[in-house]
Design a protein around this motif. Structure first.
Motif, mmCIF file in Angstrom:
data_model
loop_
_atom_site.group_PDB
_atom_site.id
_atom_site.type_symbol
_atom_site.label_atom_id
_atom_site.label_comp_id
_atom_site.label_asym_id
_atom_site.label_seq_id
_atom_site.Cartn_x
_atom_site.Cartn_y
_atom_site.Cartn_z
ATOM 1 N N ALA A 37 -18.542 4.546 -26.871
ATOM 2 C CA ALA A 37 -17.363 5.117 -26.221
ATOM 3 C C ALA A 37 -16.503 5.904 -27.214
ATOM 4 C CB ALA A 37 -16.530 4.002 -25.588
ATOM 5 N N GLY A 38 -16.853 5.860 -28.492
ATOM 6 C CA GLY A 38 -16.112 6.606 -29.504
ATOM 7 C C GLY A 38 -14.858 5.915 -30.004
ATOM 8 N N GLU A 39 -14.699 4.629 -29.691
ATOM 9 C CA GLU A 39 -13.492 3.897 -30.097
ATOM 10 C C GLU A 39 -13.597 3.303 -31.497
ATOM 11 O OE1 GLU A 39 -10.618 3.525 -28.282
ATOM 12 O OE2 GLU A 39 -11.489 4.982 -26.905
ATOM 13 N N TRP A 40 -14.748 2.773 -31.830
ATOM 14 C CA TRP A 40 -14.937 2.102 -33.115
ATOM 15 C C TRP A 40 -15.988 2.835 -33.920
ATOM 16 C CZ3 TRP A 40 -15.590 -3.583 -31.061
ATOM 17 C CH2 TRP A 40 -14.381 -4.004 -30.484
ATOM 18 N N ARG A 41 -15.902 2.727 -35.247
ATOM 19 C CA ARG A 41 -16.859 3.422 -36.103
ATOM 20 C C ARG A 41 -17.523 2.532 -37.161
ATOM 21 N NH1 ARG A 41 -16.492 7.838 -33.740
ATOM 22 N NH2 ARG A 41 -14.809 9.331 -33.787
ATOM 23 N N ASP A 42 -16.878 1.453 -37.558
ATOM 24 C CA ASP A 42 -17.416 0.646 -38.652
ATOM 25 C C ASP A 42 -17.009 -0.807 -38.454
ATOM 26 O OD1 ASP A 42 -18.790 0.123 -40.981
ATOM 27 O OD2 ASP A 42 -17.278 0.967 -42.326
ATOM 28 N N TYR A 43 -17.708 -1.704 -39.135
ATOM 29 C CA TYR A 43 -17.345 -3.120 -39.082
ATOM 30 C C TYR A 43 -17.628 -3.775 -40.423
ATOM 31 C CZ TYR A 43 -22.279 -4.501 -38.637
ATOM 32 O OH TYR A 43 -23.608 -4.712 -38.859
ATOM 33 N N VAL A 53 -14.957 -13.926 -40.361
ATOM 34 C CA VAL A 53 -14.213 -12.812 -39.777
ATOM 35 C C VAL A 53 -15.149 -11.637 -39.533
ATOM 36 C CG1 VAL A 53 -12.280 -11.222 -40.085
ATOM 37 C CG2 VAL A 53 -12.144 -13.513 -41.056
ATOM 38 N N PHE A 54 -15.093 -11.086 -38.326
ATOM 39 C CA PHE A 54 -15.772 -9.844 -37.980
ATOM 40 C C PHE A 54 -14.659 -8.826 -37.770
ATOM 41 C CE2 PHE A 54 -17.692 -6.664 -35.310
ATOM 42 C CZ PHE A 54 -19.029 -6.635 -35.694
ATOM 43 N N SER A 55 -14.531 -7.869 -38.696
ATOM 44 C CA SER A 55 -13.469 -6.864 -38.639
ATOM 45 C C SER A 55 -14.016 -5.566 -38.077
ATOM 46 C CB SER A 55 -12.910 -6.601 -40.037
ATOM 47 O OG SER A 55 -12.401 -7.791 -40.598
ATOM 48 N N GLU A 62 -9.574 2.490 -43.346
ATOM 49 C CA GLU A 62 -8.369 1.963 -42.726
ATOM 50 C C GLU A 62 -8.338 0.444 -42.736
ATOM 51 O OE1 GLU A 62 -8.176 3.393 -38.756
ATOM 52 O OE2 GLU A 62 -7.423 5.350 -39.343
ATOM 53 N N ASN A 63 -7.198 -0.079 -42.321
ATOM 54 C CA ASN A 63 -7.108 -1.506 -42.036
ATOM 55 C C ASN A 63 -7.846 -1.754 -40.726
ATOM 56 O OD1 ASN A 63 -5.509 -2.076 -44.264
ATOM 57 N ND2 ASN A 63 -3.626 -1.612 -43.140
ATOM 58 N N PRO A 64 -8.329 -2.969 -40.518
ATOM 59 C CA PRO A 64 -9.084 -3.223 -39.280
ATOM 60 C C PRO A 64 -8.209 -3.094 -38.034
ATOM 61 C CG PRO A 64 -8.826 -5.238 -40.558
ATOM 62 C CD PRO A 64 -8.276 -4.133 -41.381
ATOM 63 N N LEU A 65 -8.810 -2.517 -36.985
ATOM 64 C CA LEU A 65 -8.135 -2.464 -35.687
ATOM 65 C C LEU A 65 -8.011 -3.864 -35.099
ATOM 66 C CD1 LEU A 65 -9.901 0.534 -33.925
ATOM 67 C CD2 LEU A 65 -7.554 0.447 -34.738
ATOM 68 N N TYR A 66 -9.120 -4.595 -35.156
ATOM 69 C CA TYR A 66 -9.175 -5.951 -34.625
ATOM 70 C C TYR A 66 -9.975 -6.825 -35.570
ATOM 71 C CZ TYR A 66 -7.874 -3.541 -30.356
ATOM 72 O OH TYR A 66 -7.237 -2.759 -29.447
ATOM 73 N N ARG A 67 -9.632 -8.123 -35.552
ATOM 74 C CA ARG A 67 -10.420 -9.121 -36.271
ATOM 75 C C ARG A 67 -10.822 -10.195 -35.275
ATOM 76 N NH1 ARG A 67 -5.794 -9.634 -39.557
ATOM 77 N NH2 ARG A 67 -5.836 -11.854 -39.080
ATOM 78 N N GLY A 85 -4.975 -8.614 -33.493
ATOM 79 C CA GLY A 85 -4.705 -7.184 -33.513
ATOM 80 C C GLY A 85 -4.355 -6.674 -34.900
ATOM 81 N N MET A 86 -4.083 -5.375 -34.976
ATOM 82 C CA MET A 86 -3.823 -4.706 -36.251
ATOM 83 C C MET A 86 -2.594 -5.267 -36.963
ATOM 84 S SD MET A 86 -3.258 -0.667 -37.040
ATOM 85 C CE MET A 86 -4.859 -0.155 -36.485
ATOM 86 N N GLU A 87 -1.560 -5.608 -36.226
ATOM 87 C CA GLU A 87 -0.336 -6.121 -36.845
ATOM 88 C C GLU A 87 -0.347 -7.632 -37.027
ATOM 89 O OE1 GLU A 87 0.994 -3.782 -34.009
ATOM 90 O OE2 GLU A 87 0.460 -2.235 -35.469
ATOM 91 N N GLY A 88 -1.463 -8.278 -36.738
ATOM 92 C CA GLY A 88 -1.574 -9.718 -36.939
ATOM 93 C C GLY A 88 -1.276 -10.553 -35.711
ATOM 94 N N GLN A 89 -1.018 -9.930 -34.583
ATOM 95 C CA GLN A 89 -0.731 -10.683 -33.368
ATOM 96 C C GLN A 89 -2.027 -11.229 -32.777
ATOM 97 O OE1 GLN A 89 -0.646 -7.405 -33.666
ATOM 98 N NE2 GLN A 89 -1.098 -6.356 -31.763
ATOM 99 N N VAL A 90 -1.982 -12.459 -32.316
ATOM 100 C CA VAL A 90 -3.143 -13.076 -31.675
ATOM 101 C C VAL A 90 -3.196 -12.572 -30.239
ATOM 102 C CG1 VAL A 90 -4.224 -15.238 -30.981
ATOM 103 C CG2 VAL A 90 -2.995 -15.113 -33.147
ATOM 104 N N LEU A 91 -4.269 -11.844 -29.912
ATOM 105 C CA LEU A 91 -4.417 -11.281 -28.564
ATOM 106 C C LEU A 91 -5.027 -12.288 -27.601
ATOM 107 C CD1 LEU A 91 -5.733 -7.747 -29.543
ATOM 108 C CD2 LEU A 91 -3.385 -8.459 -29.084
#
Length: 113
Positions: A37-43, A53-55, A62-67, A85-91
């Motif tokens: 979908a073009g949203e993610w590029r690397d892990y 951790v799977f980032s 960059e910093n990870p979008l999600y962990r 999430g990116m800012e450390g919030q638990v989704l």
């Protein structure tokens, strides 16, 4: 009397937390769909003493979008899997990995114009 070199102390085997193949299957399936979908590029995958951790990254530098974290010590409390999430919030947090990953699958659903 013959000289015998000292016997080295055996290193304690540090157990590291890691993802099992059955856990990586749904994670990599979601990753593949998000790449398509073009949203993610690397892990990146990290196996540490307390957490695995799977980032997910949009760009490599960059910093990870999600962990996606696995913390077995939280299994009986909040659940061992979490999406952060990116800012450390638990989704989302829970014991069922597929249920926890649904919070990221919603990102694939886009309104039709």
């Amino acid at each position: 009397m013959t000289f015998q070199p000292p016997v080295p102390f055996p290193r304690p085997t540090e157990e590291r937390i890691s993802f099992h193949r059955t856990e990586l299957t749904p994670i990599l399936s979601l990753y593949g769909r998000m790449v398509a979908a073009g949203e993610w590029r690397d892990y990146g995958i990290s196996s540490l003493r307390d957490v695995a951790v799977f980032s997910v990254f949009r760009r490599t530098a960059e910093n990870p979008l999600y962990r996606i974290e696995k913390r077995p010590r939280l299994r009986l409390r909040q659940g061992q899997y979490a999406v952060i999430g990116m800012e450390g919030q638990v989704l989302k947090r829970g014991d069922d990995l597929k249920t926890v990953l649904r919070v990221l699958e919603r990102k694939l659903i886009r309104p039709v114009d």
